[in-house]
Write a protein that holds these residues in place. Structure first.
Motif, PDB file in Angstrom:
ATOM      1  N   ALA C 120      42.865 -64.633  75.115  1.00 27.02           N
ATOM      2  CA  ALA C 120      42.753 -63.174  74.990  1.00 27.02           C
ATOM      3  C   ALA C 120      41.498 -62.786  74.215  1.00 27.02           C
ATOM      4  N   TRP C 123      38.411 -63.484  76.305  1.00 28.82           N
ATOM      5  CA  TRP C 123      38.301 -62.422  77.310  1.00 28.82           C
ATOM      6  C   TRP C 123      37.669 -61.178  76.696  1.00 28.82           C
ATOM      7  N   GLN C 124      38.165 -60.793  75.520  1.00 31.03           N
ATOM      8  CA  GLN C 124      37.611 -59.617  74.832  1.00 31.03           C
ATOM      9  C   GLN C 124      36.119 -59.769  74.583  1.00 31.03           C
ATOM     10  N   LEU C 142      48.046 -68.105  83.517  1.00 31.41           N
ATOM     11  CA  LEU C 142      46.956 -67.125  83.590  1.00 31.41           C
ATOM     12  C   LEU C 142      45.830 -67.526  84.538  1.00 31.41           C
ATOM     13  N   ILE C 147      43.076 -60.619  82.625  1.00 28.70           N
ATOM     14  CA  ILE C 147      43.842 -60.351  81.394  1.00 28.70           C
ATOM     15  C   ILE C 147      44.029 -58.858  81.199  1.00 28.70           C
ATOM     16  N   ASP C 148      43.048 -58.080  81.632  1.00 36.09           N
ATOM     17  CA  ASP C 148      43.223 -56.629  81.629  1.00 36.09           C
ATOM     18  C   ASP C 148      42.311 -56.052  82.704  1.00 36.09           C
TER      19      ASP C 148
ATOM     20  N   SER D 113      43.701 -56.999  76.598  1.00 35.37           N
ATOM     21  CA  SER D 113      43.409 -58.301  75.994  1.00 35.37           C
ATOM     22  C   SER D 113      43.501 -58.273  74.465  1.00 35.37           C
ATOM     23  N   LEU D 116      47.102 -58.345  73.619  1.00 36.96           N
ATOM     24  CA  LEU D 116      47.621 -59.680  73.905  1.00 36.96           C
ATOM     25  C   LEU D 116      47.254 -60.656  72.789  1.00 36.96           C
ATOM     26  N   SER D 117      46.011 -60.567  72.310  1.00 39.78           N
ATOM     27  CA  SER D 117      45.611 -61.477  71.222  1.00 39.78           C
ATOM     28  C   SER D 117      46.453 -61.229  69.982  1.00 39.78           C
ATOM     29  N   TRP D 138      50.568 -55.597  78.664  1.00 41.01           N
ATOM     30  CA  TRP D 138      51.131 -56.843  78.143  1.00 41.01           C
ATOM     31  C   TRP D 138      52.462 -56.628  77.437  1.00 41.01           C
TER      32      TRP D 138
END
Lengths: 177, 177, 177, 177
Positions: C120, C123-124, C142, C147-148, D113, D116-117, D138
Motif C-alpha cells: 500500500a 503504491w502511494q 493483489l 490498489i485504488d 492505498s 489500506l496502509s 478498502w
C-alpha cells in the motif's frame, strides 16, 4: 559483507577548502580501513568525504565497501556523485537520526547546526565520536569535551583523519571483546 | 482551537530542584498565554513544565489549551501524569525531531545531549528559540549565541519564564504580519 | 556504484518452504540483474531472498551489488546473516516506509499485514510493484489488481521471479527515457 | 485530560458525498463518547470527520476533547479548518505510522492505498480496528476479515458510526480490566 563497520562522516553542506581537504582525508582513511562510509549524501563535507573514500577505494582496487548517502528528500535527485548507495528518506532532518543510529562510529568535521544535532544524537545513542580538532565549527568546539554528564568517554579530539580512525577502530575492537 | 501556537519546553529528564522550578514557571507562563505546551512527555524538566502548565490552567479555569507529550516509546505507559495528550511514537530519539517540527517556538531549560539535539534541530528548522540564561546546561551555554552562521536571530537569552514568553510571543506576532 | 537500482523484496518473517523457494529465486534474479536488494533484514522471505541473492552473486563472482536490511530495532543484533548492509532504524514499523521509499521497484512474495502495508505504501509512492501470483498471502490476492483508482499500472501479476524482474526492469528503463 | 482514548479516523482525502456523511457521523460519535479524534488532517474523510467532531462537541458545549491532525508536510499550511491540534511531521507517508501508533482504536471509512496502509499498520500494532461495512473502498472490502493469521480479532464490520464506536469502546474497556 556482514559486520563491516559503518562510519558516519558528519559536517556541513558548505565548507571552506581546508575543511573539505580534511573531509577528503577522513573519507580516504575509512576506505583504507575497509569500513563503509555513511553520510548525509549532499555537498560540502559529505561530498568531499565520499570523494576521498572513492579515490582510496579505487587505489585499493576493491568494491568491498560502499559510501551510503542518507538523504532528507523523497528522491535521490540531489545526491552527490560519489555516493554508492543513495537512501532517500523523505523524512527531512529526521534523516540525521538515521545516520547516527546506523553508524558504528562517528567522525565530525567542522559543522553547523546539522552537525551539532548529529553529535548530540550520536552521544545520546552511545556511539563513539571523534571530532577533528582543527576543523572549525562545532567539531573544534566540542573536541575533547563531554556533551553531558553521562558516564561515557568525551568526544575524542582527533589531530587528523588517521588519529580519528585509530580512535574509532579502538572503540570498535573494545566493543567486540 | 485552530491556530493556537504550540510551544515546546525542552530539558533533561533529570534535573536539580532549582531547574525544575524554572521549568514549572515556564509551563505556567505558556498556559497563562493560552498557548499549547509540547514536550517529550517524560520526567524532570518535562514533568515540571507540564505540572506548572496544569496548575496555571486550573487557576484560569479553562480547558482551551493542552499539554502534549511526544514519547520515544511505543506506548504511553511512561508518560508523566500532567500530560493531556500522549503521543507514543515508537521512534526513539526521532521523537526529538517531531517535537521541534511541531513547535511554533521553543523554550530550553538546562539540558544535556537530548536538549542540545533539539536546540540544534530547532535552529535548523528556523524555529524561534529562547534559552533560560540561568538554568545551567546547554541552555545557559547557548543563551545569546548563534548556533551557526545562518542569517537568523541568535538563541534568545531569557532572564526568566516571562521574558522567554515575551520573546516567543513577539516572534509569533511578527510571523503573522 | 551510483545509479544501480535497488529492488525491495517484501514478505513475511515466517513462511512455508515453497514460499521461501520463491523468495530465494527472486533474490537470485536481483543479483543476476546486478541490482541491489533491499528488505526488512529479518527471517523468512527476507532471509531467503538475501540467501538467493548472495548465492547468485557468488556464482557471478562480484561484489558490485549488496543486500541491504532495514531493521525495526535499534541495533543490528537480529539481522539475518545474508544481509550485507544492516540499517538499524530504531523506528519500528516506520521502517516499512523507509524500505518502500528507498526502493526503485518492489517485488512481493506471499505476506501478511506487514507486506500489505508495504504494498500500500509503495503504491502511494508510485513505485513499480510486482507480486508473485502463486505465492499465497497478500501477494497472490493483489496480483493483477489496482490498489485504488489512481492512474497507474496495477500490481503486476508475476508468474515467477524472472517474470517479476522483467516487469521491474521494463519500468525502470521506461523511467530513464 | 490524561487517559482519554484517542480514536483514529482513516479514509481518503477525496470521497463521494455519501462517504463524507458517514465520516461526519463517525466524528460526531467520537465527540459524543468524549474521546479525542486523530486523523491525517487533510480534506475528504478526514475533514468530514473533524467537522462532525466539532459539531457534536459544540452541541455538548465542551472543550474537553480535541481533533488532532497529523500532517505529512513540514508545516500546517494545508490542515483542514476543523483540526484543533495540527502536527506537521515533515515525514511524508511515515505520518501514517504515527497515526496508527498513537491511536487507541481505529475506524476506517472507505479509502484507497493510504487507508489500506493504515489498516495494515494498525493490525501489525495490534490496535482494535472497525471498518464501516457500507462505506466502499478498502473499508468495505476488509470489514469482517482477518488481515493475516495472527491470533487477534478480525477487522470489525460496523453497520454505522454508533456500531463502530460500540466495538471500539468495548475493546478499550476490556483492555482496562
Amino acid at each position: 559483507m556482514s559486520h563491516i563497520p559503518k562510519i558516519a562522516v558528519i559536517g556541513a553542506g558548505n565548507a571552506a577548502e581546508n575543511i573539505l581537504e580534511i573531509a577528503h582525508s577522513v573519507g580516504s582513511a575509512i576506505a583504507e580501513q575497509s569500513y563503509h562510509l555513511v553520510c548525509g549524501g549532499k555537498a560540502g563535507v559529505m561530498e568531499a568525504a565520499c570523494r576521498g573514500f572513492r579515490f582510496a577505494r579505487n587505489e585499493l582496487n576493491t568494491n568491498r565497501v560502499v559510501a551510503i548517502g542518507v538523504l532528507p528528500e523523497e528522491t535521490a535527485d540531489f545526491v552527490n556523485e560519489f555516493v554508492d548507495i543513495a537512501i532517500p528518506t523523505g523524512m527531512g532532518v529526521a534523516r540525521n537520526v538515521l545516520i547516527t543510529r546506523m553508524a558504528d562510529g562517528i567522525i565530525a568535521v567542522g559543522g553547523g547546526s546539522g552537525t551539532l544535532s548529529e553529535i548530540a544524537l550520536g552521544w545520546q545513542l552511545g556511539k563513539p565520536i571523534a571530532a577533528l580538532a582543527h576543523s572549525g565549527g562545532w567539531s573544534e568546539q566540542l573536541a575533547g569535551t563531554s556533551i553531558d554528564d553521562s558516564l561515557r568517554d568525551p568526544v575524542y579530539a582527533a589531530e587528523n583523519a588517521a588519529d580519528a580512525m585509530r580512535f574509532i577502530r579502538g572503540k570498535l575492537s573494545a566493543g567486540l571483546q
